[in-house]
Write a protein that holds these residues in place. Structure first.
Motif, short mmCIF file in Angstrom:
data_model
loop_
_atom_site.label_atom_id
_atom_site.label_comp_id
_atom_site.label_asym_id
_atom_site.label_seq_id
_atom_site.Cartn_x
_atom_site.Cartn_y
_atom_site.Cartn_z
N VAL A 292 -4.04 -3.26 -3.11
CA VAL A 292 -3.31 -2.92 -4.51
C VAL A 292 -3.17 -0.88 -3.96
O VAL A 292 -2.54 -0.62 -4.17
CB VAL A 292 -3.33 -2.82 -5.62
N LEU A 293 -4.20 -0.72 -3.93
CA LEU A 293 -5.21 0.77 -4.28
C LEU A 293 -4.59 1.53 -2.62
O LEU A 293 -3.20 2.34 -2.80
CB LEU A 293 -6.54 1.15 -3.27
N PHE A 294 -4.50 1.24 -1.25
CA PHE A 294 -4.00 0.80 -0.23
C PHE A 294 -1.90 1.05 -0.48
O PHE A 294 -1.87 2.26 0.05
CB PHE A 294 -4.13 0.05 1.07
N THR A 295 -1.68 -0.25 -0.42
CA THR A 295 -0.41 0.30 -1.40
C THR A 295 0.76 1.10 -2.04
O THR A 295 0.84 2.19 -1.63
CB THR A 295 0.00 -1.76 -1.54
N VAL A 296 -0.66 1.55 -2.92
CA VAL A 296 -0.21 2.73 -3.94
C VAL A 296 -0.15 3.58 -3.44
O VAL A 296 0.93 5.12 -3.67
CB VAL A 296 -0.99 2.56 -5.34
N LEU A 297 -1.04 4.39 -2.03
CA LEU A 297 -0.93 5.10 -1.82
C LEU A 297 -0.05 5.32 -0.50
O LEU A 297 0.29 6.22 -0.93
CB LEU A 297 -2.20 5.86 -1.06
N VAL A 298 0.32 4.79 0.43
CA VAL A 298 1.29 5.19 1.23
C VAL A 298 2.65 5.59 0.22
O VAL A 298 2.89 6.15 1.47
CB VAL A 298 1.11 3.20 1.95
N THR A 299 2.76 4.34 -0.63
CA THR A 299 4.10 4.57 -0.92
C THR A 299 4.63 5.97 -2.16
O THR A 299 5.64 5.88 -1.94
CB THR A 299 4.38 3.45 -1.96
#
Length: 341
Positions: free
Chosen positions: A266-273
């Motif tokens: 969740v954290l990784f996807t938020v940062l990427v997007t």
């Protein structure tokens, strides 16, 4: 064609999410666009577009309901993809057109419900005889990953009267879809499946409530716990029930996957997007909305939930295959055994 519990769940969730979408676009979206600060300073803040986030999550729920109605079949997958893409396009166009008011809410809700019901009926008439395991598992994982994110959606002021009931309603609907898709993917329904379903229902009720009762900023723990629980339930419900202590130990790595991966992904996807591939900012621009201030972050929880759910779902499928206990193969019979039989 006989109507089963899957059809009831699919129709109820699809129509409910469609009506939710229409009400959101006509009533709640204007609330996020009429702030004097947006007009004066020409920028938005964190979570300004909470109504858009909820609305796109409702579109994901409609697609998942179509998948459930078609039992994960090829026709259902393609229909869901077309419906979801067209729906998002219509959402962007209507958002730019600034539709609002009672008449718009009624027209949009009725039209959306009719479109969702039509998609359900189409895939139901052309579905195969048996469920497709892999698409149903992926759909259940997406719904499980998205439900806690929906429940925790915030706004800049957190004073909007509609936000809490809307977030809880859509989170509950996604939880129902999670259980429906997972049970549809189960090889057989046994007592452990119904016990797990009951545990998830009770835990989801508590988790969804906590996500709205706790002060903004303190919701993350309950959201991650709820997501982990629902994804673990997907791992348990969609596989064969282990027989014996050793078999349960073999399945333990699969059941622990969400505990480790869900918060991190969740954290990784938020940062990427937000920083690398700013899809949320693109949606803001396409919808004709004021961009979010560079010091803040523009997020899209629907995208985060879908990406996280698909990744964890694929990993669960891989581990399910790797940890499967091979069935015993009957040893070839000797000539003497055949002669004496």
């Amino acid at each position: 064609m006989r109507v089963g519990w899957r059809d009831v769940v699919a129709v109820g969730c699809a129509v409910g999410a469609a009506v939710f979408w229409g009400i959101d676009l006509a009533y709640w979206q204007p609330l996020t666009e009429r702030s004097g600060e947006l007009v004066l300073f020409s920028y938005a803040e964190n979570n300004t577009y909470w109504a858009r986030d909820l609305r796109l999550c409702a579109v994901v729920a409609i697609v998942l309901a179509v998948l459930l109605a078609g039992r994960g079949g090829r026709h259902a997958r393609w229909t869901g993809l077309v419906v979801g893409t067209a729906w998002i396009g219509a959402d962007l166009l209507l958002n730019r057109s600034d539709v609002r008011g009672d008449v718009a809410a009624v027209v949009l809700s009725v039209a959306a419900a009719a479109a969702a019901l039509a998609a359900i009926l189409v895939v139901r008439r052309r579905r195969g005889d048996g469920p497709e395991h892999r698409p149903l598992v992926l759909g259940a994982a997406v719904s499980a990953a998205l439900a806690p994110l929906v429940a925790g959606i915030e706004s800049p002021t957190d004073t909007e009267a509609a936000l809490t009931p809307a977030a809880v309603t859509l989170g509950a609907l996604l939880t129902v879809l999670t259980l429906g898709l997972a049970l549809a993917a189960a090889p057989d329904l046994e007592t452990v499946h119904w016990v797990t379903t009951g545990v998830v229902v009770v835990a989801a009720a508590g988790g969804l409530t906590l996500a709205r009762v706790l002060e903004p900023g303190n919701q993350l723990g309950s959201m991650m716990l709820l997501g982990t629980l629902q994804l673990t339930a997907v791992a348990l419900l969609t596989g064969a029930v282990p027989r014996g202590a050793l078999a349960w130990l073999r399945q333990l790595p699969k059941l622990l996957v969400p505990l480790v991966l869900y918060p991190a992904l969740v954290l990784f996807t938020v940062l990427v997007t937000v920083y690398l591939v700013p899809v949320p900012s693109w949606f803001t621009a396409l919808g004709g909305n004021v961009p979010v201030n560079a010091a803040d972050s523009d997020t899209l929880y629907a995208l985060t939930g879908v990406a996280t759910g698909l990744l964890i779902g694929w990993l669960l499928l891989i581990m399910e295959r790797a940890l499967a206990v091979p069935s015993a193969v009957e040893a070839p019979r000797t000539v003497e055994a055949v002669a004496h039989s």
